[in-house]
Design an enzyme around this catalytic site. Structure first.
Site, mmCIF file in Angstrom:
data_model
loop_
_atom_site.group_PDB
_atom_site.id
_atom_site.type_symbol
_atom_site.label_atom_id
_atom_site.label_comp_id
_atom_site.label_asym_id
_atom_site.label_seq_id
_atom_site.Cartn_x
_atom_site.Cartn_y
_atom_site.Cartn_z
ATOM 1 N N LYS A 103 0.875 -1.185 0.000
ATOM 2 C CA LYS A 103 0.000 0.000 0.000
ATOM 3 C C LYS A 103 0.904 1.225 0.000
ATOM 4 C CE LYS A 103 -3.022 2.385 3.266
ATOM 5 N NZ LYS A 103 -4.089 2.235 4.248
HETATM 6 C C1 5RP Z 1 -1.738 4.497 7.886
HETATM 7 C C2 5RP Z 1 -2.695 3.599 7.236
HETATM 8 C C3 5RP Z 1 -4.095 4.051 7.074
HETATM 9 O O1 5RP Z 1 -4.920 2.953 6.938
HETATM 10 C C4 5RP Z 1 -4.067 4.896 5.855
HETATM 11 O O2 5RP Z 1 -3.550 6.121 6.203
HETATM 12 C C5 5RP Z 1 -5.391 4.932 5.096
HETATM 13 O O3 5RP Z 1 -6.174 5.904 5.489
HETATM 14 P P1 5RP Z 1 -6.274 7.322 4.766
HETATM 15 O O4 5RP Z 1 -6.906 7.074 3.430
HETATM 16 O O5 5RP Z 1 -7.125 8.120 5.676
HETATM 17 O O6 5RP Z 1 -4.859 7.847 4.619
HETATM 18 O O7 5RP Z 1 -2.344 2.558 6.781
HETATM 19 O O8 5RP Z 1 -1.472 4.047 9.133
#
Ligand code: 5RP
Length: 294
Positions: free
Chosen positions: A203
């Site tokens: 991610k």
């Molecule tokens: C960071 C993460 C969160 O799940 C990620 O930030 C996703 O949320 P957003 O779209 O609000 O950034 O993995 O700890």
């Protein structure tokens, strides 16, 4: 000896040539065991290899984030609209109905709060507890360039070993320190390190320049993190561009649950991710849903 010449900018990413996926519909996953692929197929839709993951794990380091003050009231009604739900075991056990059909991507790292150095994390879930909760994947933060870089990478490799033992894929989340450059060069480095060291999914954040080089040089699926709340059109555009530039999906939180109409927003994101709907059309769709609700 490190060789800076070996990672210089070049034109060898072949962004327009998708990696072949023999044996399975997801990039880099064809040689995985059956249970691992079965779990990935619950998260990513086998029809288009895409996913809309809803991230609500923010409380693990920053407490009751805006929009997540009451997960029972604000999030539970959204869950049926996502392809996968990313959260902590505490919220899962306390608040999410066990009849929930969506696959669970469980945050497995923690230990630092917003009051301290965030990269100082440890593994925070026992693999047996993850199995008890029937999770489809485990997620862990990796802080490339961060103060506790090696610890976070070691956490990930340990989790990958545990996941492989039981057929549970690991999603590495590339976390960026406050003062670090968020550009394609950095994310290529971070994503590739995660994949090389065993992550099954990575991610990462979208960057307007060169995102396709990040997806092309990462041999496993990339899902785009949402980041801070943007106007709806900008968030839809970012998701659209990420998919067009090779992302296998999104894992968004604040741009969904902090929207004026979260159900409409997640439905509009789904159109972009699964139907290639253009951002302007998706915004109209969102506005129509919102007007109907009003
Ligand atoms: C960071 C993460 C969160 O799940 C990620 O930030 C996703 O949320 P957003 O779209 O609000 O950034 O993995 O700890």
């Amino acid at each position: 000896m490190p060789d800076p010449e070996a990672v210089k900018e070049g034109k060898r990413f072949y962004e327009d040539v998708p990696m072949k996926t023999p044996g399975f519909f997801l990039k880099g996953s064809g040689a995985l065991d059956w249970g691992m692929r079965n779990r990935l197929a619950r998260i990513f839709n086998p029809k288009d290899a895409h996913t809309v993951m809803l991230a609500i794990d923010h409380g693990y380091f920053q407490g009751p984030t805006t929009g997540l003050e009451r997960v029972d009231l604000n999030i539970v009604p959204l869950v049926s609209h996502c392809d996968a739900l990313m959260l902590t075991r505490g919220i899962l056990r306390s608040t999410i109905p066990p009849a929930c059909a969506q696959p669970i991507v469980m945050r497995a790292s923690g230990g630092a709060s917003i009051l301290k150095e965030l990269s100082n994390e440890e593994l925070a879930v026992d693999i047996e507890d993850a199995i008890r909760m029937n999770v489809s994947a485990l997620a862990i933060q990796v802080f490339i360039g961060g103060e506790f870089e090696t610890r976070s990478v070691h956490n990930m490799t340990r989790l990958v070993d545990l996941g492989l033992r039981y057929g549970i894929p690991v999603m590495a989340v590339t976390a960026v320190g406050k003062d670090m450059a968020r550009d394609a060069k950095y994310f290529r480095l971070a994503c590739r390190i995660c994949a090389e060291l065993g992550a099954h999914v990575v991610k990462t954040y979208y960057v307007p320049q060169g995102f396709d080089t990040i997806t092309a040089s990462c041999p496993v699926p990339i899902v785009m993190a949402g980041g801070k709340k943007l106007p709806e059109l900008d968030a839809l555009t970012m998701a659209y561009n990420a998919i067009q530039e090779g992302a296998a999906g999104v894992d968004m939180g604040r741009n969904i649950f902090q929207s004026d109409f979260p159900v409409g927003m997640i439905k509009a994101i789904r159109k972009v991710v699964h139907e290639n709907m253009k951002p302007a059309e998706a915004l109209e769709y969102y506005k129509t849903l919102k007007a109907k609700k009003a």
